[in-house]
Design a protein around this motif. Structure first.
Motif, PDB file in Angstrom:
ATOM      1  N   PHE A 100       0.849  -1.195   0.000  1.00 24.63           N
ATOM      2  CA  PHE A 100       0.000   0.000   0.000  1.00 24.63           C
ATOM      3  C   PHE A 100       0.883   1.242   0.000  1.00 24.63           C
ATOM      4  CE2 PHE A 100      -2.651   3.013   2.754  1.00 24.63           C
ATOM      5  CZ  PHE A 100      -3.285   3.565   1.653  1.00 24.63           C
ATOM      6  N   SER A 107       1.240   5.103   0.568  1.00 26.30           N
ATOM      7  CA  SER A 107       0.559   6.122   1.366  1.00 26.30           C
ATOM      8  C   SER A 107       1.310   7.448   1.299  1.00 26.30           C
ATOM      9  CB  SER A 107       0.449   5.651   2.827  1.00 26.30           C
ATOM     10  OG  SER A 107      -0.146   6.637   3.647  1.00 26.30           O
ATOM     11  N   LEU A 122      -9.562   2.718   3.316  1.00 27.78           N
ATOM     12  CA  LEU A 122      -8.316   2.441   4.031  1.00 27.78           C
ATOM     13  C   LEU A 122      -8.263   1.008   4.553  1.00 27.78           C
ATOM     14  CD1 LEU A 122      -5.600   3.436   4.992  1.00 27.78           C
ATOM     15  CD2 LEU A 122      -6.697   4.386   7.027  1.00 27.78           C
ATOM     16  N   CYS A 149      -7.359  -1.214   1.678  1.00 23.72           N
ATOM     17  CA  CYS A 149      -5.956  -1.090   1.275  1.00 23.72           C
ATOM     18  C   CYS A 149      -5.026  -1.776   2.272  1.00 23.72           C
ATOM     19  CB  CYS A 149      -5.580   0.383   1.143  1.00 23.72           C
ATOM     20  SG  CYS A 149      -6.344   1.236  -0.253  1.00 23.72           S
ATOM     21  N   LYS A 150      -5.389  -1.738   3.545  1.00 24.11           N
ATOM     22  CA  LYS A 150      -4.532  -2.307   4.587  1.00 24.11           C
ATOM     23  C   LYS A 150      -4.710  -3.812   4.758  1.00 24.11           C
ATOM     24  CE  LYS A 150      -4.375  -0.083   8.482  1.00 24.11           C
ATOM     25  NZ  LYS A 150      -4.772   0.688   9.687  1.00 24.11           N
ATOM     26  N   GLU A 151      -5.842  -4.337   4.293  1.00 24.29           N
ATOM     27  CA  GLU A 151      -6.138  -5.753   4.509  1.00 24.29           C
ATOM     28  C   GLU A 151      -5.092  -6.652   3.846  1.00 24.29           C
ATOM     29  OE1 GLU A 151      -9.887  -8.884   4.021  1.00 24.29           O
ATOM     30  OE2 GLU A 151      -9.845  -7.020   2.868  1.00 24.29           O
ATOM     31  N   THR A 174      -2.017  -6.595   3.834  1.00 23.84           N
ATOM     32  CA  THR A 174      -0.902  -5.875   3.222  1.00 23.84           C
ATOM     33  C   THR A 174       0.420  -6.364   3.805  1.00 23.84           C
ATOM     34  OG1 THR A 174      -2.175  -3.883   2.713  1.00 23.84           O
ATOM     35  CG2 THR A 174       0.180  -3.605   2.987  1.00 23.84           C
ATOM     36  N   PHE A 206       4.040  -1.220   3.691  1.00 22.80           N
ATOM     37  CA  PHE A 206       3.549   0.145   3.504  1.00 22.80           C
ATOM     38  C   PHE A 206       4.696   0.984   2.952  1.00 22.80           C
ATOM     39  CE2 PHE A 206       0.942  -1.200   7.258  1.00 22.80           C
ATOM     40  CZ  PHE A 206      -0.292  -1.203   6.616  1.00 22.80           C
ATOM     41  N   VAL A 245      -1.728   4.779   9.568  1.00 26.62           N
ATOM     42  CA  VAL A 245      -1.833   3.686   8.594  1.00 26.62           C
ATOM     43  C   VAL A 245      -1.225   2.389   9.114  1.00 26.62           C
ATOM     44  CG1 VAL A 245      -1.154   2.936   6.274  1.00 26.62           C
ATOM     45  CG2 VAL A 245      -1.849   5.306   6.662  1.00 26.62           C
ATOM     46  N   ALA A 246      -0.054   2.491   9.741  1.00 27.07           N
ATOM     47  CA  ALA A 246       0.668   1.278  10.132  1.00 27.07           C
ATOM     48  C   ALA A 246       0.681   1.039  11.629  1.00 27.07           C
ATOM     49  CB  ALA A 246       2.109   1.352   9.614  1.00 27.07           C
ATOM     50  N   ALA A 252      -0.395  -2.448  12.695  1.00 30.41           N
ATOM     51  CA  ALA A 252       0.156  -3.537  11.882  1.00 30.41           C
ATOM     52  C   ALA A 252       1.651  -3.664  12.160  1.00 30.41           C
ATOM     53  CB  ALA A 252      -0.097  -3.263  10.397  1.00 30.41           C
ATOM     54  N   ARG A 302       7.702  -1.479   6.643  1.00 31.72           N
ATOM     55  CA  ARG A 302       7.471  -0.051   6.421  1.00 31.72           C
ATOM     56  C   ARG A 302       8.718   0.563   5.799  1.00 31.72           C
ATOM     57  NH1 ARG A 302       6.440   1.954  12.237  1.00 31.72           N
ATOM     58  NH2 ARG A 302       8.081   0.421  12.569  1.00 31.72           N
TER      59      ARG A 302
END
Length: 258
Positions: free
Chosen positions: A59, A61, A129, A132-134, A136, A139, A161-162, A165, A170
């Motif tokens: 994803f 971002s 969102l 998109c995060k599912e 993932t 990031f 966002v993270a 998770a 990242r």
């Protein structure tokens, strides 16, 4: 999440420039142009060549206008939009990248599925969102060297966002790095960010890709050389994270600033 590996410790960094690497790259090129792959397509390798494929969802971002769509276009070998238009809804792009592992000398075909969603759509529709995060795997957080606010927004992006998770890779990418005369983000700030967050931070240029002799078509090989460090960086982080998750490597965790 696990401590990021040192650059070049997992993936052979310049392998794509070797004779062997160029043979594998031929499967994602056609007459020196990048091949475009749909969600269900994959490169065709010669019959004697059999390599594993590692697939990842990524994803992308960042604030509106920092170059998310342009970055994905560069990674896929597509034309970069000249005029900025907000991405409507979710846009997915598949990029294949062969890389050689340092430990085993084995070649793996990495399949990156990039998810890009416009900032307005994320704010307007609550389901965007989470979608998109599912599931993932990584990031990518973008900021622009010409937009100070986008850099200062990174901690908020990381938390928003993270934040929930911890096991997801990242990475941070600074776009428009070539516009150094207009930069709003000095090197000392990048150093401070790295020290605080312990995240990989890469830079990409915004200049248009080089062209073939016809003056119109993007040069696929030259384009790959321009973005190889990003694709290798992603492959390295994701493969390392998989090895840690499988218990094949120790999990040396990093503390994230609060």
């Amino acid at each position: 999440m696990a401590r990021p590996p040192a650059p070049g410790s997992v993936i052979v960094p310049d392998w794509h420039e070797s004779a062997e690497g160029k043979e594998y790259l031929a499967c994602i090129l056609r007459k020196n142009r990048r091949r475009v792959f749909g969600l269900l397509e994959r490169p065709v390798l010669p019959p004697p060549v059999a390599i594993d494929t590692a697939s990842y969802k990524i994803f992308v971002s960042g604030k509106s206008g920092v170059g998310k769509t342009a970055l994905v276009a560069k990674l896929a070998g597509l034309e970069v939009p000249v005029v900025h238009h907000e991405t409507t809804g979710i846009q997915t792009t598949v990029v294949f990248w062969p890389a050689k592992l340092q430990a085993s000398d084995r070649v793996v075909m990495f399949r990156f599925e990039f998810w890009d969603c416009g900032e307005s759509a994320l704010k307007k529709f609550d389901h965007m969102l989470p979608a998109c995060k599912e599931k993932t795997d990584a990031f990518l957080f973008l900021f622009s060297f010409t937009d100070r606010a986008s850099f200062e927004d990174l901690p908020g992006q990381l938390a928003r966002v993270a934040g929930e998770a911890p096991g997801v890779v990242r990475m941070v990418i600074g776009s428009k790095f070539d516009q150094y005369m207009q930069t709003d983000v000095p090197e000392r700030d990048l150093t401070a960010f790295r020290q605080a967050w312990k995240l990989p931070l890469l830079r990409v240029k915004s200049v248009p890709g080089r062209r073939l002799a016809d003056g119109r078509t993007l040069d696929g090989r030259a384009g790959l050389a321009d973005i190889a460090h990003v694709l290798n960086g992603l492959a390295e982080q994701l493969w390392h994270q998989d090895q840690v998750a499988a218990g094949l490597l120790p999990n040396t965790s990093e503390n994230t600033p609060s």
